[in-house]
Design a protein around this motif. Structure first.
Motif, mmCIF file in Angstrom:
data_model
loop_
_atom_site.group_PDB
_atom_site.id
_atom_site.type_symbol
_atom_site.label_atom_id
_atom_site.label_comp_id
_atom_site.label_asym_id
_atom_site.label_seq_id
_atom_site.Cartn_x
_atom_site.Cartn_y
_atom_site.Cartn_z
ATOM 1 N N MET A 179 0.828 -1.217 0.000
ATOM 2 C CA MET A 179 0.000 0.000 0.000
ATOM 3 C C MET A 179 0.859 1.263 0.000
ATOM 4 N N ALA A 180 0.312 2.321 -0.592
ATOM 5 C CA ALA A 180 0.961 3.622 -0.496
ATOM 6 C C ALA A 180 0.826 4.107 0.953
ATOM 7 N N ARG A 181 1.708 5.040 1.333
ATOM 8 C CA ARG A 181 1.743 5.552 2.714
ATOM 9 C C ARG A 181 0.359 6.020 3.216
ATOM 10 N N ALA A 182 -0.324 6.797 2.365
ATOM 11 C CA ALA A 182 -1.617 7.357 2.799
ATOM 12 C C ALA A 182 -2.625 6.245 3.058
ATOM 13 N N ASP A 183 -2.612 5.215 2.174
ATOM 14 C CA ASP A 183 -3.514 4.073 2.348
ATOM 15 C C ASP A 183 -3.192 3.319 3.634
ATOM 16 N N THR A 184 -1.889 3.209 3.924
ATOM 17 C CA THR A 184 -1.467 2.523 5.155
ATOM 18 C C THR A 184 -1.998 3.268 6.372
ATOM 19 N N GLU A 185 -1.846 4.593 6.363
ATOM 20 C CA GLU A 185 -2.340 5.396 7.497
ATOM 21 C C GLU A 185 -3.849 5.230 7.651
ATOM 22 N N ASN A 186 -4.586 5.215 6.512
ATOM 23 C CA ASN A 186 -6.042 5.019 6.567
ATOM 24 C C ASN A 186 -6.392 3.658 7.166
ATOM 25 N N THR A 187 -5.583 2.652 6.795
ATOM 26 C CA THR A 187 -5.854 1.296 7.292
ATOM 27 C C THR A 187 -5.606 1.217 8.796
ATOM 28 N N ILE A 188 -4.536 1.875 9.263
ATOM 29 C CA ILE A 188 -4.265 1.899 10.707
ATOM 30 C C ILE A 188 -5.471 2.503 11.437
ATOM 31 N N GLN A 189 -5.965 3.624 10.913
ATOM 32 C CA GLN A 189 -7.096 4.301 11.554
ATOM 33 C C GLN A 189 -8.344 3.420 11.520
ATOM 34 N N LEU A 190 -8.555 2.759 10.365
ATOM 35 C CA LEU A 190 -9.720 1.874 10.220
ATOM 36 C C LEU A 190 -9.670 0.748 11.258
#
Ligand SMILES: Nc1ncnc2c1ncn2[C@@H]1O[C@H](COP(=O)(O)OP(=O)(O)OP(=O)(O)O)[C@@H](O)[C@H]1O
Ligand SMILES: [Mg+2]
Length: 252
Positions: A179-190
């Motif tokens: 995943m791209a960085r932004a997607d990774t951050e979104n996944t952590i939050q999810l």
């Protein structure tokens, strides 16, 4: 007693000892990370937990009941769902149809694809599926064919497919890989939201230590199929055995 108690699991593939006497105790309402170098046996362990592989010996108890010998859909019905290392979605179906499949599986006890033909009459399931897609921020993509989606979206779709099963234990095999960085951050939050809002216990395999340290309460380190150490993230960070297992390539 944890919600998941794994004891003395051994699994050989021919001459290779993929898992050697693995013990794991996951406490309810925690995030337990399983880390280790490539080939350490992490995915093999998850395969055992969901009934995809039968171990040579050992026991796996979920909520006090053995899962060994049960069929994968029976384990799902007990409350264990899994996000695979390679997303297991139906690429020719729409996003919505993908989420409906586990709805039918949950109700009928098996995957009955033909039931999709009558999904228009299954109002409650559609509402449930829409709710999950909203939760993973994919409702606007519900009519898209799954094959046309990005890797991050496929991952999110897989999570929605797990959440409609209303699991008590969610197993995640490298949910942010590629995943791209932004997607990774979104996944952590999810995943943080899923935990706080739904109280779902999680076991997560990850190579990205930023993800691990953002989420985990406990960490088990596997190396060559053996549990090396199990501790809190703070202790794991500076553990000499962990650094040794990663042969200096470590992100820990
Ligand atoms: N079905 C199989 N048949 C034979 N060998 C296998 C099989 N599945 C896994 N292995 C081997 O077992 C070992 C552990 O594999 P596993 O996929 O569990 O590692 P992993 O820790 O998940 O690695 P990665 O971080 O690369 O995903 C590896 O040496 C792998 O090649
Ligand atoms: Mg793996």
């Amino acid at each position: 007693m944890g919600i998941l108690e794994v004891k003395g699991i051994n699994k050989r593939f021919g001459g290779l000892q993929a898992l050697g006497d693995v013990n794991l105790s996951v406490q309810e309402n925690t995030v337990h990370a399983i880390i280790g170098p490539n080939g350490a046996g992490k995915s093999t362990l998850l395969n055992v937990l969901v009934g995809k592989l039968i171990p040579d010996s050992g026991s796996v108890m979920f909520d006090g009941k053995s899962v060994l010998g049960l069929k994968p859909f029976e384990i799902t019905q007990m409350g264990i769902s899994r996000v695979f290392q390679t997303p297991e979605i139906f690429i020719n179906l729409t996003v919505m149809e993908n989420v409906l499949i586990p709805c039918f599986a949950k109700r009928d006890g098996a995957y009955r694809l033909h039931a999709l033909e009558s999904f228009a009459s299954e109002k409650d399931m559609i509402e449930q599926a829409e709710k999950m897609l909203e939760e993973v921020n994919m409702l606007d993509k519900r009519h898209m064919i799954a094959s046309s989606m990005s890797r991050g979206d496929k991952r999110r779709l897989e999570m929605a497919m797990c959440l409609v099963q209303e699991p008590r234990l969610l197993l995640l095999d490298e949910p942010t890989a590629g995943m791209a960085r932004a997607d990774t951050e979104n996944t952590i939050q999810l995943l943080k939201d899923i935990r706080t809002q739904r109280g779902i216990t999680m076991a997560i395999i990850e190579h990205d230590m930023n993800v691990v340290f953002s989420l985990a309460d406990r960490i088990t380190v596997l190396a060559q199929g053996m549990p090396l150490v199990e501790d809190t993230p703070d202790k794991i960070k500076n553990h000499p055995k962990v650094r040794e297992a990663y042969l200096g390539e470590a992100q820990v």
